[in-house]
Design an enzyme around this catalytic site. Structure first.
Site, PDB file in Angstrom:
ATOM      1  N   CYS A 167       0.827  -1.211   0.000  1.00 45.89           N
ATOM      2  CA  CYS A 167       0.000   0.000   0.000  1.00 45.89           C
ATOM      3  C   CYS A 167       0.854   1.249   0.000  1.00 45.89           C
ATOM      4  O   CYS A 167       1.936   1.261   0.554  1.00 45.89           O
ATOM      5  CB  CYS A 167      -0.846   0.087   1.263  1.00 45.89           C
ATOM      6  SG  CYS A 167      -2.007  -1.203   1.492  1.00 45.89           S
TER       7      CYS A 167
ATOM      8  N   LYS B 238       4.762  -4.103  -5.547  1.00 40.25           N
ATOM      9  CA  LYS B 238       6.195  -3.890  -5.361  1.00 40.25           C
ATOM     10  C   LYS B 238       6.466  -3.548  -3.906  1.00 40.25           C
ATOM     11  O   LYS B 238       5.604  -3.018  -3.225  1.00 40.25           O
ATOM     12  CB  LYS B 238       6.590  -2.714  -6.247  1.00 40.25           C
ATOM     13  CG  LYS B 238       8.062  -2.556  -6.468  1.00 40.25           C
ATOM     14  CD  LYS B 238       8.521  -3.387  -7.618  1.00 40.25           C
ATOM     15  CE  LYS B 238       9.989  -3.217  -7.882  1.00 40.25           C
ATOM     16  NZ  LYS B 238      10.478  -4.341  -8.697  1.00 40.25           N
TER      17      LYS B 238
ATOM     18  N   LYS C 250       9.341 -15.262 -13.013  1.00 40.81           N
ATOM     19  CA  LYS C 250       8.966 -14.152 -13.907  1.00 40.81           C
ATOM     20  C   LYS C 250       7.735 -14.517 -14.717  1.00 40.81           C
ATOM     21  O   LYS C 250       6.801 -13.740 -14.832  1.00 40.81           O
ATOM     22  CB  LYS C 250      10.096 -13.810 -14.894  1.00 40.81           C
ATOM     23  CG  LYS C 250      11.307 -13.136 -14.345  1.00 40.81           C
ATOM     24  CD  LYS C 250      11.222 -11.636 -14.247  1.00 40.81           C
ATOM     25  CE  LYS C 250      10.879 -11.190 -12.870  1.00 40.81           C
ATOM     26  NZ  LYS C 250      11.672 -11.440 -11.754  1.00 40.81           N
TER      27      LYS C 250
ATOM     28  N   GLU D 184      14.252 -18.298 -11.323  1.00 43.17           N
ATOM     29  CA  GLU D 184      13.907 -16.906 -11.586  1.00 43.17           C
ATOM     30  C   GLU D 184      13.062 -16.788 -12.858  1.00 43.17           C
ATOM     31  O   GLU D 184      12.093 -16.032 -12.909  1.00 43.17           O
ATOM     32  CB  GLU D 184      15.207 -16.080 -11.677  1.00 43.17           C
ATOM     33  CG  GLU D 184      15.058 -14.621 -12.017  1.00 43.17           C
ATOM     34  CD  GLU D 184      14.212 -13.817 -11.036  1.00 43.17           C
ATOM     35  OE1 GLU D 184      13.872 -14.326  -9.957  1.00 43.17           O
ATOM     36  OE2 GLU D 184      13.852 -12.679 -11.391  1.00 43.17           O
TER      37      GLU D 184
ATOM     38  N   ASN E 211      -0.827   1.536   6.307  1.00 45.92           N
ATOM     39  CA  ASN E 211      -0.064   0.544   5.565  1.00 45.92           C
ATOM     40  C   ASN E 211       0.401  -0.488   6.585  1.00 45.92           C
ATOM     41  O   ASN E 211       1.010  -0.121   7.583  1.00 45.92           O
ATOM     42  CB  ASN E 211       1.134   1.242   4.903  1.00 45.92           C
ATOM     43  CG  ASN E 211       1.890   0.317   3.982  1.00 45.92           C
ATOM     44  OD1 ASN E 211       1.484  -0.815   3.751  1.00 45.92           O
ATOM     45  ND2 ASN E 211       2.993   0.804   3.460  1.00 45.92           N
ATOM     46  N   GLY E 212       0.107  -1.758   6.349  1.00 50.82           N
ATOM     47  CA  GLY E 212       0.543  -2.797   7.278  1.00 50.82           C
ATOM     48  C   GLY E 212      -0.627  -3.654   7.733  1.00 50.82           C
ATOM     49  O   GLY E 212      -1.665  -3.718   7.066  1.00 50.82           O
TER      50      GLY E 212
ATOM     51  N   HIS F  74      13.678 -37.122 -10.974  1.00 51.33           N
ATOM     52  CA  HIS F  74      13.144 -37.364  -9.629  1.00 51.33           C
ATOM     53  C   HIS F  74      11.730 -36.819  -9.484  1.00 51.33           C
ATOM     54  O   HIS F  74      11.254 -36.642  -8.368  1.00 51.33           O
ATOM     55  CB  HIS F  74      14.074 -36.751  -8.577  1.00 51.33           C
ATOM     56  CG  HIS F  74      15.440 -37.362  -8.592  1.00 51.33           C
ATOM     57  ND1 HIS F  74      15.706 -38.599  -8.055  1.00 51.33           N
ATOM     58  CD2 HIS F  74      16.599 -36.938  -9.139  1.00 51.33           C
ATOM     59  CE1 HIS F  74      16.977 -38.900  -8.246  1.00 51.33           C
ATOM     60  NE2 HIS F  74      17.539 -37.907  -8.905  1.00 51.33           N
TER      61      HIS F  74
ATOM     62  N   ARG G 186       3.044  -0.057  -6.125  1.00 55.82           N
ATOM     63  CA  ARG G 186       3.149  -0.782  -4.849  1.00 55.82           C
ATOM     64  C   ARG G 186       1.837  -1.408  -4.403  1.00 55.82           C
ATOM     65  O   ARG G 186       1.807  -2.128  -3.407  1.00 55.82           O
ATOM     66  CB  ARG G 186       3.603   0.193  -3.761  1.00 55.82           C
ATOM     67  CG  ARG G 186       4.964   0.770  -4.016  1.00 55.82           C
ATOM     68  CD  ARG G 186       5.225   1.882  -3.053  1.00 55.82           C
ATOM     69  NE  ARG G 186       5.266   1.393  -1.705  1.00 55.82           N
ATOM     70  CZ  ARG G 186       6.279   1.531  -0.882  1.00 55.82           C
ATOM     71  NH1 ARG G 186       7.360   2.150  -1.290  1.00 55.82           N
ATOM     72  NH2 ARG G 186       6.237   1.076   0.340  1.00 55.82           N
TER      73      ARG G 186
ATOM     74  N   GLU H 188       4.603 -14.647 -12.552  1.00 58.11           N
ATOM     75  CA  GLU H 188       4.199 -13.333 -12.033  1.00 58.11           C
ATOM     76  C   GLU H 188       3.416 -12.523 -13.051  1.00 58.11           C
ATOM     77  O   GLU H 188       2.433 -11.897 -12.716  1.00 58.11           O
ATOM     78  CB  GLU H 188       5.430 -12.476 -11.702  1.00 58.11           C
ATOM     79  CG  GLU H 188       6.211 -12.856 -10.511  1.00 58.11           C
ATOM     80  CD  GLU H 188       7.334 -11.847 -10.249  1.00 58.11           C
ATOM     81  OE1 GLU H 188       7.253 -11.150  -9.243  1.00 58.11           O
ATOM     82  OE2 GLU H 188       8.296 -11.773 -11.052  1.00 58.11           O
TER      83      GLU H 188
ATOM     84  N   TRP I 161      -3.355  -2.450  -1.290  1.00 58.25           N
ATOM     85  CA  TRP I 161      -3.102  -3.841  -1.660  1.00 58.25           C
ATOM     86  C   TRP I 161      -3.680  -4.622  -0.490  1.00 58.25           C
ATOM     87  O   TRP I 161      -3.090  -4.699   0.579  1.00 58.25           O
ATOM     88  CB  TRP I 161      -1.603  -4.086  -1.828  1.00 58.25           C
ATOM     89  CG  TRP I 161      -1.281  -5.476  -2.271  1.00 58.25           C
ATOM     90  CD1 TRP I 161      -1.225  -5.914  -3.562  1.00 58.25           C
ATOM     91  CD2 TRP I 161      -0.960  -6.595  -1.447  1.00 58.25           C
ATOM     92  NE1 TRP I 161      -0.905  -7.252  -3.576  1.00 58.25           N
ATOM     93  CE2 TRP I 161      -0.738  -7.696  -2.300  1.00 58.25           C
ATOM     94  CE3 TRP I 161      -0.851  -6.795  -0.068  1.00 58.25           C
ATOM     95  CZ2 TRP I 161      -0.411  -8.956  -1.830  1.00 58.25           C
ATOM     96  CZ3 TRP I 161      -0.530  -8.056   0.415  1.00 58.25           C
ATOM     97  CH2 TRP I 161      -0.302  -9.121  -0.472  1.00 58.25           C
TER      98      TRP I 161
END
Ligand code: HGA
Length: 612
Positions: free
Chosen positions: A2, A607, A489, A485, A98-99, A508, A27, A492, A74
């Site tokens: 947020c 973010k 990506k 990674e 925020n939190g 395996h 964000r 996401e 968010w």
């Protein structure tokens, strides 16, 4: 996560709040709202979706005021609806948060028993009611806030305004970042200085537990009720460069910025092909004492840490462990004497990493252990930089795309510099070896530029992923984390389910997934593992999988039926993961664009993960 923006000024600040929210939108972006105090009234607008929706509402309603708070959300508690969007109001108080207020349910039960009616499902609303309630015993908004703060458990940054206090903005920082932007005859708050850069470059960085009272002409910061002096820091104006320029998305721009970002990052440490004497000079004694390294990070930064583990152990013979911060912090890890704890985070505010750091410091102090802490991050003024013994900045410039690209490759460059520095101090690497690696490091931006020339070819291949449901990424050695990674990506931003695996693990388990419909991305640099990797590729082909290989131009791997090859310019094997990051970024980017997702602001993500 947020974003908070607030201000107290002479002029109408509705535009400043909206502009600030736009700069914070990366964000968190499921809803947005603002509240302005005007002639004894709280004027509030809230909208679901992007800040643009709120902007239109504000334009239509013409709300204005010289004191106000604003928020992009968010959601953690309650769906992204208009009722749950901040600010939350109780009586004449408006609050943005925020939190997470962890004990909100208990507080809510108590408040409901007192007759307070809740209009949202958020944890935040309790704060508004608690302050409103505390104002029954004191006329001071600051004092009411002070009474409420000890009742709150969890992490929070708050912005608070009240109709009876038209020249007063109260703010609290406890576990979530908050800065004060210092103006002339006006002052502002934000969860990220980026939001305020168009109006000021002078900032006060609040510390944990700070409560501040801003008026147009004054800023008072209190800790434990005592007035305290927090320095005003002036920021270099260049950090404000955060526009998309000619690029369609921030992510694409940031992918293309990597050669320059890496150059900037390594330049601070190098003199020709040698490490500069003043590079991390203050850490020399600490580094001489360490016997192992523990890296703590989340997400993409964790993958950077995984690669550094190979480097620490192979190049300078120093044991290195890497762990996800959200696990590390809760499993009561043994804190070991003479360990270097390295936190990696783009923002330097990642909640879990920061908490893991603080917890480690506390435990070490309790047992009088001698540890050293260090941050690798992209924000010089961040909490982690301030709270660790040493720091090494990635000079990537602001990264706005939610999917990290240039922060990751500059973290890798910074980690290599750290490895070389520690090896030099401990004399576990020769000056000649350092010079060879540094020469290759200088060459990396050029190799990345050449790799970017493959963009069109990667775009062509990405068309073959658009209809897929699943995808595998495989690599060995330092390219195992690149496989992780790459999968991260793709997940996401394109929402295709993807898994990264060490290619040796294929048989395996994941091989069972391979069939005609399974694209398998292979990272094939020219290194000692290439022949083994080729065997793994055969295993996939034998089961009908379709291979997409990013291969060294001298690897001898050729395109054939159901095997597509994009050649990557030859690069030193040690530094190859920096370069091989680029094709997987481009692939994910193009697949996402073709699937029509919101590349820079993918669903459900945000973010700077400042909530745990
Ligand atoms: N818990 C609050 C704020 C969420 C937040 O800070 N996200 O980053 C809510 O759900 O509204």
């Amino acid at each position: 996560m947020c974003g908070i923006v607030g201000g107290v000024a002479e002029r109408n600040i509705s535009n400043i709040l909206i502009e600030g929210l736009k700069r914070l939108e990366y964000r968190g972006y499921d809803s947005a709202g603002l509240a302005l105090i005007n002639q004894g009234q709280v004027l509030r607008e809230r909208r679901v979706g992007k800040v643009a929706n709120l902007e239109q509402a504000v334009l239509a309603s013409q709300v204005s005021g010289s004191l106000g708070i604003a928020h992009t959300r968010w959601a953690t508690h309650g769906k992204p609806t208009e009722e749950n969007a901040h600010p939350h109001i109780s009586g004449n108080v408006a609050v943005v948060h925020n939190g997470i207020i962890e004990n909100y349910q208990e507080l809510k039960d108590d408040l409901e028993a007192l007759g307070y009616v809740f209009t949202s499902q958020t944890d935040t609303e309790v704060v508004a009611h608690l302050i409103n309630d505390a104002l029954k015993t004191t006329p001071s908004l600051l004092e009411a806030t002070r009474q409420v703060v000890p009742q709150l458990k969890g992490a929070y940054a708050l912005g608070i305004v009240h109709t009876d206090h038209p020249d007063e903005l109260i703010t609290v920082r406890e576990g979530s970042p908050l800065v004060i932007g210092v103006g002339i005859g006006e002052n502002f708050i934000s969860s990220d200085q980026l939001a305020l850069l168009p109006i000021t470059n002078r900032f006060i960085y609040l510390e944990e537990g700070d409560i501040a009272r801003l008026t147009r002409n004054s800023i008072e910061v209190f800790i434990d009720g005592q007035l305290i002096d927090r320095p005003v820091k002036e920021l270099d104006a260049t950090v404000s460069n955060a526009s998309k320029g000619e690029y369609k998305h921030y992510m694409l721009k940031e992918i293309y910025e990597q050669p320059e970002a890496i150059k900037q990052t390594i330049s601070q440490a190098l003199n020709g092909n040698a490490l500069r004497e003043d590079f991390l000079a203050s850490a020399i004694q600490d580094f001489a004492n360490i016997q192992q390294v523990q890296i703590i990070a989340c997400g993409t930064s964790y993958h950077a840490g995984m690669i550094a583990k190979y480097w620490f152990e192979q190049l300078i013979d120093l044991p290195c462990q890497v762990e996800i911060a959200s696990e590390f912090r809760y499993r009561s890890p043994v804190i070991v004497n003479n360990t270097l704890y390295v936190c990696i985070s783009q923002s330097g505010e990642t909640a879990d990493t920061l908490a893991a750091l603080r917890d480690t410091q506390k435990r070490a102090a309790a047992k009088s252990l001698n540890i050293t802490t260090m941050t690798i991050c992209n924000v010089a003024t961040s909490s982690m930089v301030r709270e660790t013994n040493h720091s090494l900045l990635t000079l990537a410039g602001p990264e706005i795309g939610v999917a990290s690209t240039k922060a990751f490759t500059t973290q890798l460059a910074a980690l290599m510099l750290l490895v070389l520095k520690i090896g030099q101090i401990k004399q576990t690497i020769s000056d000649t070896q350092i010079a060879e690696i540094v020469a290759e490091l200088w060459h990396t931006p050029k190799v990345i530029l050449d790799t970017l020339q493959n963009d069109k070819e990667i775009l062509r291949l990405s068309e073959l992923f658009v209809e897929k449901q699943h995808c595998l990424f495989l690599g060995r050695g330092t390219h195992f984390p690149i496989a992780l990674e790459g999968a991260l990506k793709l997940k996401e931003i394109s929402y295709i389910h993807a898994e990264g695996y060490a290619a040796g693990e294929l048989k395996h388990g994941p091989l069972a997934l391979v069939d005609n419909d399974m694209p398998v991305v292979i990272l094939a640099p020219q290194d000692d593992m290439l022949d083994k990797l080729k065997s793994n590729m055969e295993e996939v082909q034998a089961r009908g999988g379709e291979l997409f290989v990013f291969a060294d131009e001298n690897s001898g791997i050729k395109a054939k039926d159901r095997q597509h090859v994009v050649y990557v310019p030859s690069v030193n094997a040690i530094l190859a993961p920096i370069v091989y990051s680029v094709p997987v970024q481009l692939l994910s980017y193009h697949v996402a664009v073709l699937r029509g997702t919101d590349v820079d602001q993918p669903r459900n993500l945000a973010k700077s993960v400042t909530v745990e």
